[in-house]
Each structure stands twice: as C-alpha cells, then as structure tokens.
Design a protein around this motif. Structure first.
Motif, PDB file in Angstrom:
ATOM      1  N   GLU A   1      15.839   9.990 -24.265  1.00 49.93           N
ATOM      2  CA  GLU A   1      14.615   9.274 -24.640  1.00 49.93           C
ATOM      3  C   GLU A   1      14.171   8.372 -23.490  1.00 49.93           C
ATOM      4  OE1 GLU A   1      12.987   6.044 -27.963  1.00 49.93           O
ATOM      5  OE2 GLU A   1      14.978   6.935 -28.190  1.00 49.93           O
ATOM      6  N   TRP A   2      15.112   7.732 -22.839  1.00 45.97           N
ATOM      7  CA  TRP A   2      14.808   6.883 -21.675  1.00 45.97           C
ATOM      8  C   TRP A   2      14.061   7.697 -20.610  1.00 45.97           C
ATOM      9  CZ3 TRP A   2      17.101   1.869 -20.233  1.00 45.97           C
ATOM     10  CH2 TRP A   2      16.823   1.486 -18.919  1.00 45.97           C
ATOM     11  N   LEU A   3      14.557   8.893 -20.300  1.00 46.83           N
ATOM     12  CA  LEU A   3      13.945   9.703 -19.250  1.00 46.83           C
ATOM     13  C   LEU A   3      12.522  10.110 -19.624  1.00 46.83           C
ATOM     14  CD1 LEU A   3      16.969  11.971 -18.265  1.00 46.83           C
ATOM     15  CD2 LEU A   3      16.189   9.857 -17.169  1.00 46.83           C
ATOM     16  N   ASP A   4      12.275  10.411 -20.899  1.00 53.05           N
ATOM     17  CA  ASP A   4      10.917  10.743 -21.334  1.00 53.05           C
ATOM     18  C   ASP A   4       9.981   9.552 -21.145  1.00 53.05           C
ATOM     19  OD1 ASP A   4      11.798  13.262 -22.039  1.00 53.05           O
ATOM     20  OD2 ASP A   4      12.003  12.779 -24.178  1.00 53.05           O
ATOM     21  N   LEU A   5      10.447   8.376 -21.525  1.00 47.26           N
ATOM     22  CA  LEU A   5       9.632   7.169 -21.366  1.00 47.26           C
ATOM     23  C   LEU A   5       9.362   6.876 -19.890  1.00 47.26           C
ATOM     24  CD1 LEU A   5      11.419   4.966 -24.033  1.00 47.26           C
ATOM     25  CD2 LEU A   5       9.027   5.716 -24.153  1.00 47.26           C
ATOM     26  N   LEU A   6      10.360   7.103 -19.054  1.00 45.52           N
ATOM     27  CA  LEU A   6      10.195   6.843 -17.631  1.00 45.52           C
ATOM     28  C   LEU A   6       9.169   7.796 -17.017  1.00 45.52           C
ATOM     29  CD1 LEU A   6      10.916   5.397 -15.039  1.00 45.52           C
ATOM     30  CD2 LEU A   6      12.918   6.889 -14.814  1.00 45.52           C
TER      31      LEU A   6
ATOM     32  N   GLY B   1       0.782  -1.225   0.000  1.00 43.48           N
ATOM     33  CA  GLY B   1       0.000   0.000   0.000  1.00 43.48           C
ATOM     34  C   GLY B   1       0.814   1.276   0.000  1.00 43.48           C
ATOM     35  N   GLU B   2       2.134   1.173   0.049  1.00 44.64           N
ATOM     36  CA  GLU B   2       2.972   2.367   0.018  1.00 44.64           C
ATOM     37  C   GLU B   2       3.019   2.954  -1.391  1.00 44.64           C
ATOM     38  OE1 GLU B   2       6.745   0.900   1.237  1.00 44.64           O
ATOM     39  OE2 GLU B   2       6.381   1.276   3.360  1.00 44.64           O
ATOM     40  N   ALA B   3       3.266   4.247  -1.455  1.00 45.53           N
ATOM     41  CA  ALA B   3       3.447   4.906  -2.747  1.00 45.53           C
ATOM     42  C   ALA B   3       4.841   4.631  -3.301  1.00 45.53           C
ATOM     43  CB  ALA B   3       3.242   6.417  -2.587  1.00 45.53           C
ATOM     44  N   ASP B   4       4.979   4.740  -4.625  1.00 51.24           N
ATOM     45  CA  ASP B   4       6.287   4.700  -5.284  1.00 51.24           C
ATOM     46  C   ASP B   4       6.957   6.057  -5.103  1.00 51.24           C
ATOM     47  OD1 ASP B   4       6.136   2.045  -6.360  1.00 51.24           O
ATOM     48  OD2 ASP B   4       4.682   2.811  -7.811  1.00 51.24           O
TER      49      ASP B   4
ATOM     50  N   PHE C   1       4.284  12.896  -7.724  1.00 51.06           N
ATOM     51  CA  PHE C   1       4.666  12.872  -9.139  1.00 51.06           C
ATOM     52  C   PHE C   1       5.577  14.049  -9.455  1.00 51.06           C
ATOM     53  CE2 PHE C   1       3.667  13.953 -13.666  1.00 51.06           C
ATOM     54  CZ  PHE C   1       4.322  12.857 -14.233  1.00 51.06           C
ATOM     55  N   GLY C   2       5.318  15.187  -8.849  1.00 48.90           N
ATOM     56  CA  GLY C   2       6.168  16.350  -9.057  1.00 48.90           C
ATOM     57  C   GLY C   2       7.601  16.107  -8.630  1.00 48.90           C
ATOM     58  N   ASP C   3       7.803  15.338  -7.553  1.00 49.24           N
ATOM     59  CA  ASP C   3       9.166  15.014  -7.119  1.00 49.24           C
ATOM     60  C   ASP C   3       9.883  14.152  -8.156  1.00 49.24           C
ATOM     61  OD1 ASP C   3       8.807  16.460  -4.842  1.00 49.24           O
ATOM     62  OD2 ASP C   3       8.569  14.750  -3.500  1.00 49.24           O
ATOM     63  N   HIS C   4       9.155  13.212  -8.754  1.00 50.61           N
ATOM     64  CA  HIS C   4       9.761  12.386  -9.806  1.00 50.61           C
ATOM     65  C   HIS C   4      10.132  13.251 -11.014  1.00 50.61           C
ATOM     66  CE1 HIS C   4       9.343   8.349  -8.134  1.00 50.61           C
ATOM     67  NE2 HIS C   4       8.127   8.667  -7.721  1.00 50.61           N
ATOM     68  N   VAL C   5       9.224  14.136 -11.408  1.00 50.21           N
ATOM     69  CA  VAL C   5       9.492  14.998 -12.566  1.00 50.21           C
ATOM     70  C   VAL C   5      10.693  15.900 -12.298  1.00 50.21           C
ATOM     71  CG1 VAL C   5       8.569  16.849 -14.008  1.00 50.21           C
ATOM     72  CG2 VAL C   5       7.109  14.914 -13.377  1.00 50.21           C
TER      73      VAL C   5
ATOM     74  N   LEU D   1       5.827   6.499 -17.880  1.00 47.85           N
ATOM     75  CA  LEU D   1       5.537   5.265 -17.153  1.00 47.85           C
ATOM     76  C   LEU D   1       5.113   5.565 -15.710  1.00 47.85           C
ATOM     77  CD1 LEU D   1       5.729   2.082 -17.278  1.00 47.85           C
ATOM     78  CD2 LEU D   1       7.934   2.360 -16.165  1.00 47.85           C
ATOM     79  N   ILE D   2       5.837   6.453 -15.047  1.00 50.81           N
ATOM     80  CA  ILE D   2       5.493   6.802 -13.663  1.00 50.81           C
ATOM     81  C   ILE D   2       4.124   7.467 -13.615  1.00 50.81           C
ATOM     82  CG2 ILE D   2       6.146   8.209 -11.676  1.00 50.81           C
ATOM     83  CD1 ILE D   2       9.079   7.830 -12.558  1.00 50.81           C
ATOM     84  N   LYS D   3       3.847   8.347 -14.577  1.00 53.64           N
ATOM     85  CA  LYS D   3       2.556   9.043 -14.603  1.00 53.64           C
ATOM     86  C   LYS D   3       1.403   8.067 -14.761  1.00 53.64           C
ATOM     87  CE  LYS D   3       0.128  12.798 -17.002  1.00 53.64           C
ATOM     88  NZ  LYS D   3       0.248  13.822 -18.082  1.00 53.64           N
ATOM     89  N   GLN D   4       1.572   7.056 -15.617  1.00 52.36           N
ATOM     90  CA  GLN D   4       0.473   6.134 -15.907  1.00 52.36           C
ATOM     91  C   GLN D   4       0.376   4.984 -14.905  1.00 52.36           C
ATOM     92  OE1 GLN D   4       0.232   4.860 -20.057  1.00 52.36           O
ATOM     93  NE2 GLN D   4       1.469   6.629 -20.667  1.00 52.36           N
ATOM     94  N   HIS D   5       1.507   4.519 -14.393  1.00 52.49           N
ATOM     95  CA  HIS D   5       1.484   3.272 -13.630  1.00 52.49           C
ATOM     96  C   HIS D   5       2.097   3.369 -12.237  1.00 52.49           C
ATOM     97  CE1 HIS D   5       0.135   1.187 -17.220  1.00 52.49           C
ATOM     98  NE2 HIS D   5       1.119   1.775 -17.900  1.00 52.49           N
ATOM     99  N   GLY D   6       2.641   4.520 -11.877  1.00 49.11           N
ATOM    100  CA  GLY D   6       3.189   4.660 -10.542  1.00 49.11           C
ATOM    101  C   GLY D   6       2.088   4.679  -9.487  1.00 49.11           C
ATOM    102  N   ARG D   7       2.370   4.110  -8.347  1.00 48.96           N
ATOM    103  CA  ARG D   7       1.439   4.160  -7.218  1.00 48.96           C
ATOM    104  C   ARG D   7       1.706   5.448  -6.447  1.00 48.96           C
ATOM    105  NH1 ARG D   7       2.807  -2.013  -5.281  1.00 48.96           N
ATOM    106  NH2 ARG D   7       1.730  -3.100  -6.997  1.00 48.96           N
TER     107      ARG D   7
END
Length: 564
Positions: free
Chosen positions: A524-529, A257-260, A545-549, A532-538
């Motif tokens: 390109e890897w960073l764009d894909l990542l 139940g923890e967030a990514d 999400f802002g911290d990941h970006v 991926l985080i936006k669509q499938h990250g918990r």
C-alpha cells in the motif's frame, strides 16, 4: 553612551525616553530596540524603569577544571547564566544548559554561587559540585564522572552516523570543535557529513575530497572520525553514507531547479559501490503507531525529508540501516521499522542525531554529537571498516542513553536462528541506566514479555540492571527485538528517551518472517508513493517518472513473492 535593552511586545506600546516619544523599528523575535542614555532610564506605559539595576557588578575569580580526561563541562550561576573559557563557543544543549569540552581548563567566573558539572557521554553519570569562589583566587576543581557501563570493554562501540561540522547555524564549525566534542563525549565513531542546504553548494565538500577514505587526525585506537556524505532529496528522503572510498558524483536531487530524479536508489547504488555503509536519516516526523495505515506518512505533499523511498529500497537490498534514534519522531520511526522487518526485510537499527557543530543554541541541533548512538559489536580492532561490517551484519542497538542487551537462545542481534515448529527458545533482555523505566521483548506478533521499574523506587543504584526473560514457543517465522522505555531524565537530550535492538531472526523450515499484514502495508505504501511522485514530483521529461515506476515495480515484485 548607550545600551540596547530588549523589551517584550506586551510592554512596547507607549514608550518614552526623557519625555520624548520614540518610534522604534520592530526587531525579529518579538523585540524592540531602545537607545538609552547614561542614566539608564526609560518610561514604558507611563512607568519609569531604571535599567541600570540590571547591572550586577561583582568581583571575579578563576576556576581550573580538571577531570583527568576530556569531559563535557557546565558552569552555571543561580540565575541560569553560563560561564565559558575564553575563545570558546557558548553552546547550549536541548535542556538549555551551557557546555564546553576539554580537560584542565581555566575560566573566569563571578564570585557568586556556582554549580559545576562534568559529564562524558552516555556511558558516564554526571558529577556535580556547588561552590562560591573567593575574589581573586584560582580555584582548582577536580571532578570526574563515574562510569555507568563500559561498552568498548565488551567489544561494542558507539557511533553517531549523522553530524554536520559547518552546514548552517550561527558560527563556522571548526575541526578542533569536532575533535573536542568526540573525545569529550567519548564517542567512538563520528561521521561528519557533507551536504547541501537548499541549493547546489555542498558544504565541506573540499574536506570530503581531501580526507576521503582516511581517518581524521584526532582518531586513535578507540575513536574513529570520518568525513561522509548526506545524499539528499526532500521528497524521497535523506541518506547517510559512512566511509566511502571516494566522493560520489551526485550529492542531491530536487534542489535549485533540479528534477526529483534519478530515484534515491541510484545514489544508494553509487555509494555502496564506493564501499560506504548507507542508511536513511531522520526518517519520519509524522505521528504514527504500529496499527496506523501508511497514508499519513506518504501522502502529505510537503517536502519534509520523510524517507518515502525507503520501503522500496530496503526490499531491493540497497539499505544497510535505519536511523530509528534521531531528532525526528522516534516512536513513529520505530513503528515503521517493525513493519519493515515484519515484511521480511533485513535492516539494522542505527542512530544519527543531525547534531550541528555550527549551532550554539538551537534545541537538539546544538546538542553535543552522540546524544543518541548506535552501538555495534565489532570483531577485532575498531576501524571504519570493522564498524561498518558490524552494522551491516545487524549486531547493533541504538539508544539515547541506556545500555541494552538481547539474547535469544544465547545469540545476540543480527543472528539467524533456524528453528523447528513448536521449539522453545529462551529470550532475555537487560537494560542499564538511571532513565530506564521499562523493558519490552517483541516479536512480529507484538510484545511477549515486559518488565517495569516502579517510578518511585527509592535508593536504586543508577547502574542496577532491569532484566526481562521469557520462553518463546516458535509457531511461525518471526523476529525478536528488545526495547527500553525511559522516564524523564537530564541524560536524555531530546523529547523521547528510548533504546532498541536490531532483530534476532527466527526462521522455520527455511522460511523467514513475512507477516501478511506487514507485507500488504508495504505494498500500500508503494502505491501511495507512486501517486505522490506522479502528482507532486519535480519531473521534466516522461522517462523520469518511468524510472520511478520501474523501481517501485521491482519492489512490488519482491513483496508479492513474500505473500506466496
């Protein structure tokens, strides 16, 4: 009385016992349970089978195994059965061979043809003896493996950065088992990692808290064992930490139940602040070659432990090494590694097997620790700190068995050569080991020299080196690495035998290598990542999400600066 024979599914149709039809529960692993009376008779599809013929009474003897040093022993009969000392876990390696560790060991065996082997990690050849013991005798077997190379004598020490003592499996791993394996394999450095499985519990956390920043009791002048950390997120990747000065406050994200969140970078910063050597473990399982785009690695949505955040973290200087030698896809990881160093990142090669001492029969999970190793050239005495310093400095190569040396203008891995455009430098690579099939020297532009050993070469000594040399004209900043390709060999305890050095970096006019194709590949890897985080990250709140970006933007800025 009764026994419990197991029948394959293909013969488990019409089953009768003494004319009485049975309805039997299905067992896991395509097996059925049958109760058998004392005469040992069952009928399968109308055919009577006498199961007592499976019993093979034979007389017993004892073997006393002596090598003069702790070794990995294997005692097998012609049918592949393994024989073990009493109260010893019955472990099997990747090839299905039984093994146990120690010296001056007594065990009971049947009086049938037996094969005894003694091995001691990758620096030794295997010694073998066949015999038939006499009934009732105690047979002394003196058998010692011969050295192929002696790394410590040259100042190099081999480590397995990723081993679990009691993480999962079919038994509880004990410290004595880890000690026996480390000395029996002559593994100089052992990193026993604590970590969670799928919930919040961190296995062996108490051991980390008790033994933090202290060598484990069986360590000596040439063997160092520590309790370390596996920091885990199944979407972003897993990280090993060696020799932290204290336990971290966080061990994992994205479970139960923890967030990514936060990004792995936060865990890396904390562990590095505790003095730990850190690197990404078992990075990639997806097949990929050097020319493939990153989409095939980043985009699959399943949480397969791939090191997806690695490309960002290494650009920000948060990662010391990458486990190119691992139980995952070695060629794929090597291809990604070349992209990363070609894009201007400084990153050491390392090795972590994910061997689990609590497994006894599970492919390379039940292999002995150290079946792949990172060798580091240590300055002075071997300690946890001196070894970590050598890896950080890039004085490493990783291997499943072969010894590998690289020299560029007389300098080894980790060195930075400041060259002039048009300057010629002499490069050479030397590999030793019976599994060595080919040696290659690579730069950022590809393979520049190679040497191969004929597959049918007769009478070759197992320690005869294969050497490759070339004169390299420096036209632009680059790197130089050496790799070994291996043939099939029982010394290789996984599907791919391989060895790879960390780079010698060649700068020109004060510039480090930043190959445009590799930098663009990382962007390109960073764009894909990010997608991926936006669509499938918990993620539970927007700022996560802002911290990941924010992290990805910092990494993008580094790579974009290299394009200019």
């Amino acid at each position: 009385m009764g026994t419990e024979p197991v029948l394959p599914e293909s013969v488990a149709g019409a089953l009768e016992e003494h004319g009485r039809r049975l309805r039997l529960p299905r067992l896991p692993g395509d097996a059925w349970l049958v109760e058998v009376d004392h005469d040992g008779s069952v009928v399968v599809d109308g055919v009577r089978i006498q199961l007592d013929t499976l019993l093979r009474p034979t007389q017993a003897a004892r073997l006393r195994l002596v090598a003069g040093m702790s070794c990995r022993w294997s005692v097998t009969s012609e049918d592949g059965s393994g024989w073990f000392p009493p109260d010893t876990p019955n472990r099997y390696d990747y090839h299905g061979r039984p093994y146990f560790h120690g010296d001056d060991i007594v065990l009971e065996v049947p009086c049938v043809p037996l094969t005894i082997t003694a091995a001691r990690g990758m620096e030794y050849d295997e010694a073998r003896l066949e015999l038939v013991p006499e009934p009732g005798e105690e047979r002394l077997v003196e058998l010692a493996p011969r050295r192929i190379y002696d790394a410590a004598a040259r100042g190099w020490y081999g480590a397995d950065m990723h081993v679990h003592l009691d993480w999962a499996g079919d038994l509880a791993g004990a410290p004595a088992d880890a000690a026996a394996a480390q000395h029996g394999e002559d593994l100089h450095v052992l990193n026993l990692l604590v970590g969670n499985v799928s919930g919040r519990r961190v296995h062996d956390r108490e051991a980390l808290e008790h033994w933090t920043d202290v060598d484990l009791p069986w360590s000596d002048a040439t063997h160092v064992a520590r309790v370390g950390v596996e920091y885990r997120n199944d979407l972003l990747g897993h990280i090993y930490a060696f020799a932290p000065r204290a336990a971290p406050g966080r061990h994992h994200t994205g479970f139960a139940g923890e967030a990514d969140w936060p990004p792995n970078a936060d865990g890396l910063r904390e562990l590095r602040g505790l003095g730990a050597l850190v690197g990404y473990s078992h990075p990639f399982r997806t097949p990929i070659s050097g020319g493939d785009p990153p989409k095939g690695i980043v985009s699959p949505v399943w949480r397969n432990c791939a090191a997806r955040e690695l490309v960002a973290d290494v650009a920000l200087g948060l990662v010391d090494s990458l486990d190119v030698l691992t139980h995952a896809a070695i060629p794929s990881t090597a291809a990604v590694y070349r992209r990363l160093i070609g894009a201007g990142n400084r990153l050491s090669v390392s090795a972590g097997t994910d061997a689990m001492i609590s497994f006894t029969r599970s492919g390379n999970r039940s292999n002995p620790p150290g079946w792949a190793r990172v060798y580091a050239q240590v300055e002075g005495e071997l300690t946890a700190r001196s070894f970590a310093a050598a890896v950080r400095a890039g004085r490493t190569f990783a291997t499943t068995g072969p010894w590998l040396e690289l020299s560029v203008a007389g300098h080894g891995p980790g060195h930075v050569i400041r060259a002039r455009r048009g300057q010629q430098v002499r490069v050479s690579a030397v590999a030793v080991g019976p599994e060595v099939a080919a040696v290659r020297i690579r730069t950022a532009e590809g393979v520049v020299a190679r040497g191969e050993r004929p597959a049918d070469e007769p009478g070759r000594a197992f320690d005869e080196p294969l050497t490759v040399t070339a004169d390299l004209t420096v036209d632009a900043p680059t790197y130089v690495i050496a790799e070994v390709l291996c043939g099939r060999h029982l010394r290789t305890l996984t599907c791919t035998g391989y060895a790879l050095t960390s780079p010698v970096y060649v700068e020109v006019d004060g510039r480090r290598v930043a190959r445009r194709e590799d930098v663009v590949w990382c962007l390109e890897w960073l764009d894909l990542l990010e997608d991926l985080i936006k669509q499938h990250g918990r993620l539970t709140v927007a700022y996560q999400f802002g911290d990941h970006v924010s992290l990805l933007e910092q990494a993008r800025a580094v790579y974009r600066s290299r394009l200019s």
